[in-house]
Design a protein around this motif. Structure first.
Motif, PDB file in Angstrom:
ATOM      1  N   ILE A  45       0.869  -1.190   0.054  1.00 27.08           N
ATOM      2  CA  ILE A  45      -0.089   0.069   0.144  1.00 27.08           C
ATOM      3  C   ILE A  45       0.852   1.293  -0.132  1.00 27.08           C
ATOM      4  O   ILE A  45       0.500   2.462  -0.572  1.00 27.08           O
ATOM      5  CB  ILE A  45      -0.793  -0.097   1.242  1.00 27.08           C
ATOM      6  N   ILE A  46       1.958   1.118   0.850  1.00 30.53           N
ATOM      7  CA  ILE A  46       2.791   2.300   0.660  1.00 30.53           C
ATOM      8  C   ILE A  46       3.506   2.523  -0.401  1.00 30.53           C
ATOM      9  O   ILE A  46       3.866   3.600  -1.221  1.00 30.53           O
ATOM     10  CB  ILE A  46       4.016   2.305   1.980  1.00 30.53           C
ATOM     11  N   ALA A  47       4.075   1.445  -1.145  1.00 29.64           N
ATOM     12  CA  ALA A  47       4.718   1.598  -2.554  1.00 29.64           C
ATOM     13  C   ALA A  47       3.561   2.244  -3.547  1.00 29.64           C
ATOM     14  O   ALA A  47       3.955   3.235  -4.477  1.00 29.64           O
ATOM     15  CB  ALA A  47       5.062   0.166  -3.125  1.00 29.64           C
ATOM     16  N   VAL A  48       2.333   1.723  -3.538  1.00 27.89           N
ATOM     17  CA  VAL A  48       1.269   2.403  -4.374  1.00 27.89           C
ATOM     18  C   VAL A  48       1.090   3.892  -4.006  1.00 27.89           C
ATOM     19  O   VAL A  48       0.690   4.669  -4.750  1.00 27.89           O
ATOM     20  CB  VAL A  48      -0.323   1.492  -4.211  1.00 27.89           C
ATOM     21  N   ALA A  49       1.143   4.236  -2.625  1.00 29.81           N
ATOM     22  CA  ALA A  49       1.043   5.455  -2.305  1.00 29.81           C
ATOM     23  C   ALA A  49       2.101   6.561  -2.931  1.00 29.81           C
ATOM     24  O   ALA A  49       1.871   7.590  -3.411  1.00 29.81           O
ATOM     25  CB  ALA A  49       1.079   5.638  -0.808  1.00 29.81           C
ATOM     26  N   PHE A  50       3.483   5.932  -2.628  1.00 31.22           N
ATOM     27  CA  PHE A  50       4.512   6.751  -3.562  1.00 31.22           C
ATOM     28  C   PHE A  50       4.214   6.799  -4.905  1.00 31.22           C
ATOM     29  O   PHE A  50       4.226   8.030  -5.603  1.00 31.22           O
ATOM     30  CB  PHE A  50       5.500   6.157  -3.526  1.00 31.22           C
ATOM     31  N   LYS A  51       3.797   5.661  -5.724  1.00 28.76           N
ATOM     32  CA  LYS A  51       3.597   5.822  -7.106  1.00 28.76           C
ATOM     33  C   LYS A  51       2.361   6.861  -7.487  1.00 28.76           C
ATOM     34  O   LYS A  51       2.590   7.644  -8.522  1.00 28.76           O
ATOM     35  CB  LYS A  51       3.334   4.303  -7.598  1.00 28.76           C
ATOM     36  N   SER A  52       1.260   6.586  -6.746  1.00 25.96           N
ATOM     37  CA  SER A  52       0.169   7.585  -6.993  1.00 25.96           C
ATOM     38  C   SER A  52       0.253   9.005  -6.985  1.00 25.96           C
ATOM     39  O   SER A  52      -0.071   9.721  -7.917  1.00 25.96           O
ATOM     40  CB  SER A  52      -1.111   7.181  -6.179  1.00 25.96           C
TER      41      SER A  52
ATOM     42  N   ILE B 142      13.044   6.674  -8.919  1.00 24.18           N
ATOM     43  CA  ILE B 142      14.578   6.338  -9.585  1.00 24.18           C
ATOM     44  C   ILE B 142      14.305   5.122 -10.682  1.00 24.18           C
ATOM     45  O   ILE B 142      14.607   5.340 -11.741  1.00 24.18           O
ATOM     46  CB  ILE B 142      15.521   5.915  -8.397  1.00 24.18           C
ATOM     47  N   LYS B 143      13.577   4.228 -10.423  1.00 22.65           N
ATOM     48  CA  LYS B 143      13.371   2.990 -11.438  1.00 22.65           C
ATOM     49  C   LYS B 143      12.228   1.972 -10.827  1.00 22.65           C
ATOM     50  O   LYS B 143      11.896   2.245  -9.587  1.00 22.65           O
ATOM     51  CB  LYS B 143      14.638   1.980 -11.645  1.00 22.65           C
ATOM     52  N   GLY B 144      11.776   1.612 -11.798  1.00 27.96           N
ATOM     53  CA  GLY B 144      10.664   0.350 -11.375  1.00 27.96           C
ATOM     54  C   GLY B 144       9.380   1.119 -11.585  1.00 27.96           C
ATOM     55  O   GLY B 144       8.422   0.880 -10.782  1.00 27.96           O
ATOM     56  N   ALA B 145       9.050   2.156 -12.497  1.00 26.32           N
ATOM     57  CA  ALA B 145       7.840   2.705 -12.451  1.00 26.32           C
ATOM     58  C   ALA B 145       6.933   1.847 -13.270  1.00 26.32           C
ATOM     59  O   ALA B 145       5.608   2.153 -12.981  1.00 26.32           O
ATOM     60  CB  ALA B 145       8.226   3.924 -13.290  1.00 26.32           C
ATOM     61  N   ASP B 146       7.210   1.102 -13.748  1.00 25.05           N
ATOM     62  CA  ASP B 146       6.050  -0.149 -14.407  1.00 25.05           C
ATOM     63  C   ASP B 146       5.459  -0.891 -13.283  1.00 25.05           C
ATOM     64  O   ASP B 146       6.106  -1.644 -12.726  1.00 25.05           O
ATOM     65  CB  ASP B 146       6.779  -1.022 -15.467  1.00 25.05           C
ATOM     66  N   ALA B 147       4.206  -0.810 -13.470  1.00 23.50           N
ATOM     67  CA  ALA B 147       3.310  -1.506 -12.437  1.00 23.50           C
ATOM     68  C   ALA B 147       2.200  -1.977 -13.142  1.00 23.50           C
ATOM     69  O   ALA B 147       1.848  -1.616 -14.216  1.00 23.50           O
ATOM     70  CB  ALA B 147       2.530  -0.352 -11.537  1.00 23.50           C
ATOM     71  N   PHE B 148       1.692  -3.233 -12.725  1.00 21.84           N
ATOM     72  CA  PHE B 148       0.841  -3.974 -13.505  1.00 21.84           C
ATOM     73  C   PHE B 148      -0.294  -4.485 -12.401  1.00 21.84           C
ATOM     74  O   PHE B 148       0.174  -4.569 -11.392  1.00 21.84           O
ATOM     75  CB  PHE B 148       1.170  -5.058 -14.418  1.00 21.84           C
ATOM     76  N   ARG B 149      -1.310  -4.881 -12.847  1.00 24.81           N
ATOM     77  CA  ARG B 149      -2.457  -5.306 -11.748  1.00 24.81           C
ATOM     78  C   ARG B 149      -2.653  -6.683 -12.372  1.00 24.81           C
ATOM     79  O   ARG B 149      -3.092  -6.967 -13.302  1.00 24.81           O
ATOM     80  CB  ARG B 149      -3.604  -4.431 -11.754  1.00 24.81           C
ATOM     81  N   SER B 150      -2.457  -7.582 -11.228  1.00 28.16           N
ATOM     82  CA  SER B 150      -3.190  -9.051 -11.259  1.00 28.16           C
ATOM     83  C   SER B 150      -4.196  -9.121 -10.706  1.00 28.16           C
ATOM     84  O   SER B 150      -5.576  -8.872 -10.934  1.00 28.16           O
ATOM     85  CB  SER B 150      -2.174 -10.350 -11.087  1.00 28.16           C
ATOM     86  N   ALA B 151      -4.211  -9.343  -9.535  1.00 27.50           N
ATOM     87  CA  ALA B 151      -5.213  -9.208  -8.352  1.00 27.50           C
ATOM     88  C   ALA B 151      -5.206  -8.139  -7.613  1.00 27.50           C
ATOM     89  O   ALA B 151      -5.810  -6.954  -7.622  1.00 27.50           O
ATOM     90  CB  ALA B 151      -5.344 -10.345  -7.496  1.00 27.50           C
TER      91      ALA B 151
END
Ligand code: HEM
Length: 305
Positions: A117-124, A276-285
């Motif tokens: 959830i915190i990773a999604v927070a930073f990305k969002s 820095i890197k890893g901006a690609d996210a995808f959704r499975s569940a």
């Protein structure tokens, strides 16, 4: 984030140092990677590896508990102290195997949900600077109105952060940290003209609800302002079930909301960050970051070159 949280939680719950925490985390990682796998219990399958990892986690926790039970006078200031006291008191309400299950559930359910959830927070936030600006307006304004110096954040102050709490809701809605809520039907149940027979296992997928466009307009858009719309708010809240429902609902629901709101508050008050890197996210569940999600976090007075 996962490593940071795992270390913090294992220290507070079972008194582990970084090395022991790392070893336990490796076992949890193996368990997690086979959690949603086809149940073929045969060497080499993900399910088999998951079950072996589960045994290893339980062994580490059982050994730790046994060690503590043999030295009850020594206090560590953690959750295991309380468990040992209960087990060695008169008429304990729990058994040793229940205690091991309890601790492993707690470690698993706290760390693997919050870190995502915190990773999604930073990305969002990174992808939505208008949301960051609104947070940067609300949070300092709330502190400016504070009477009586610089105490910690009070409950009233936390509740008064209306927009920040909406961002928290939206982060929780979009990340769907828990992919299934499990129930068994006790009687035949009718749903939309179908009958689910008594005794069946039912899995409710919160994502199917949270990303349903009939309930949440433009559901893939990260839009905290949606929670402001009074005409849709009560329908959205009624269908918002990240923490399950009923007597087995997540006991940490309020803690999680507080944790996310506090993280946002401290973040916008004291830090800046860059992707820095890893901006690609995808959704499975739930939302996945296949390469991890990397940020550089700095205090606000640290200059970015
Ligand atoms: C984003 C964070 C989290 C989400 C989305 C979440 C969601 C859930 C869900 C959906 C359930 C099942 C509820 C049901 O069956 O109705 C659950 C159960 C549980 N959660 Fe959480 N959770 C989160 C964080 C945490 C944390 C931080 C802790 C511990 C500190 C925790 C402890 C538990 C426990 C112990 C249960 C089992 C409750 C029972 O079976 O009675 N959760 N959680």
């Amino acid at each position: 984030i996962l490593q940071l949280l795992f270390e913090m939680v294992t220290r507070r719950c079972i008194g582990f140092d970084s090395t022991k925490s790392r070893q336990l985390r490796d076992k949890f990682d193996a368990l997690f990677s086979g959690l949603f796998s086809f149940p073929i219990y045969f060497p080499g399958t993900p399910f088999y590896r998951c079950m072996q990892a589960r045994k290893n986690v339980q062994k580490i926790l059982r050994d730790t508990l046994a060690e503590r039970l043999s030295t009850p006078g020594k206090k560590h200031g953690d959750l295991l102290d309380v468990i040992v006291q209960e087990l060695q008191g008169e008429g304990p309400l729990i058994s040793e195997s229940f205690a091991v299950d309890l601790v492993s559930t707690l470690l698993f359910s706290s760390v693997f949900t919050l870190s995502g959830i915190i990773a999604v927070a930073f990305k969002s936030l990174h992808d939505n600077p208008d949301v960051v600006h609104a947070l940067q307006k609300e949070n300092p304004a709330m502190l400016k109105d504070r009477k009586g110096g610089c105490s910690g954040l009070t409950w009233e102050e936390y509740k008064s952060l209306t927009f920040t709490n909406q961002v928290t809701n939206e982060i929780i809605r979009i990340s769907n940290a828990v992919v299934g809520i499990f129930r068994r039907t006790l009687t035949d149940v009718q749903v939309n003209g179908y009958t689910i027979p008594a005794g069946w296992q039912v899995i409710v997928n919160p994502m199917a609800v949270h990303l349903n466009e009939e309930l949440f307009e433009d559901p893939l858009k990260f839009n905290p302002w949606r929670w402001l719309d009074e005409s849709k708010r009560s329908t959205m809240l009624k269908n918002f079930l990240p923490f399950g429902a009923g007597i087995r609902a997540c006991p940490a629901a309020e803690f999680v909301k507080l944790f996310v709101t506090l993280t946002l508050h401290i973040l916008v008050m004291e830090y800046r960050w860059e992707e820095i890197k890893g901006a690609d996210a995808f959704r499975s569940a739930d939302v996945m970051f296949p390469l991890g999600y990397h940020i550089r976090l700095r205090t606000q007075d640290d200059k970015i070159n």
